[in-house]
Design a protein around this motif. Sequence first.
Motif, mmCIF file in Angstrom:
data_model
loop_
_atom_site.group_PDB
_atom_site.id
_atom_site.type_symbol
_atom_site.label_atom_id
_atom_site.label_comp_id
_atom_site.label_asym_id
_atom_site.label_seq_id
_atom_site.Cartn_x
_atom_site.Cartn_y
_atom_site.Cartn_z
ATOM 1 N N ILE A 54 0.795 -1.011 -0.051
ATOM 2 C CA ILE A 54 -0.069 0.222 -0.186
ATOM 3 C C ILE A 54 0.733 1.340 -0.102
ATOM 4 N N THR A 55 0.512 1.849 -1.313
ATOM 5 C CA THR A 55 2.097 3.720 -0.936
ATOM 6 C C THR A 55 0.188 4.224 -0.727
ATOM 7 N N TYR A 56 1.104 4.985 0.419
ATOM 8 C CA TYR A 56 -0.028 6.326 1.118
ATOM 9 C C TYR A 56 0.378 7.381 0.745
ATOM 10 N N PRO A 78 -0.271 1.113 9.638
ATOM 11 C CA PRO A 78 -1.966 0.871 10.142
ATOM 12 C C PRO A 78 -1.628 -0.321 11.180
ATOM 13 N N ALA A 79 -2.373 -1.101 12.007
ATOM 14 C CA ALA A 79 -2.349 -3.135 12.310
ATOM 15 C C ALA A 79 -2.522 -3.524 11.263
ATOM 16 N N GLY A 80 -1.619 -4.429 11.333
ATOM 17 C CA GLY A 80 -1.554 -6.058 9.641
ATOM 18 C C GLY A 80 -0.843 -5.783 9.041
ATOM 19 N N THR A 81 -0.246 -4.516 8.945
ATOM 20 C CA THR A 81 0.880 -3.940 8.167
ATOM 21 C C THR A 81 2.614 -4.164 8.734
ATOM 22 N N LYS A 82 3.248 -4.082 7.869
ATOM 23 C CA LYS A 82 4.794 -3.761 8.021
ATOM 24 C C LYS A 82 4.704 -2.741 7.573
ATOM 25 N N ILE A 131 3.220 -2.902 4.224
ATOM 26 C CA ILE A 131 2.885 -4.265 3.541
ATOM 27 C C ILE A 131 2.165 -4.808 3.941
ATOM 28 N N ILE A 132 0.609 -5.429 3.876
ATOM 29 C CA ILE A 132 -0.166 -6.267 4.391
ATOM 30 C C ILE A 132 -0.044 -7.011 4.960
#
Length: 133
Positions: A54-56, A78-82, A131-132
Motif C-alpha cells: 500500500i502506498t499512502y 496501520p495495524a496488520g501492516t509492516k 505491506i499487508i
Amino acid sequence: GSDAIVGHTDALASATLSFILDSSARHGEPATLTKSQTVLAPDGSAAAMIGATITYKLELVTTGAETLEHAEIVDAIPAGTKYVPGSIRLNGTAASDADDHDAGQFDGAQIRIALGNLTQPTTQVVTFQVIIQ
C-alpha cells in the motif's frame, strides 16, 4: 487519523485542520490534509491481500499568509501492516527513517515528517509504503 483498505473505490478522505500560529494564540487559515492510497498486490492487481504493498499519499495544502513554524506531519502505521524501510518521500525526495538531519523518521509505530518553517500558501506531499501482513 484513520486508515482504510477498500475494494473498487478511490479510498480518499480529507479533513480541515486548524492550527495556532504562535504564542499569541492567533489561529491560522484552514489547511487541508488529504490521505489517499494505492494498492499493488503480488499478482499485479489492486487487491488488498497479504503481501500487497500500500502506498499512502498525504497532501497538505495551506492557504494562509503567515509562516508556519515547526510544522510536521505524523501518521501511524496501520495495524496488520509492516512499514517498508526507506519508503518515506517528501515532495518526491527520499527521506531516511532515522532520527537524523533530514525530514523523515520512522519510530517503529509511525512516520514523522518535519516540514520546518513553511511559507504559505504551500503544498507538501508525503508518501510512504506498508505491506499487508
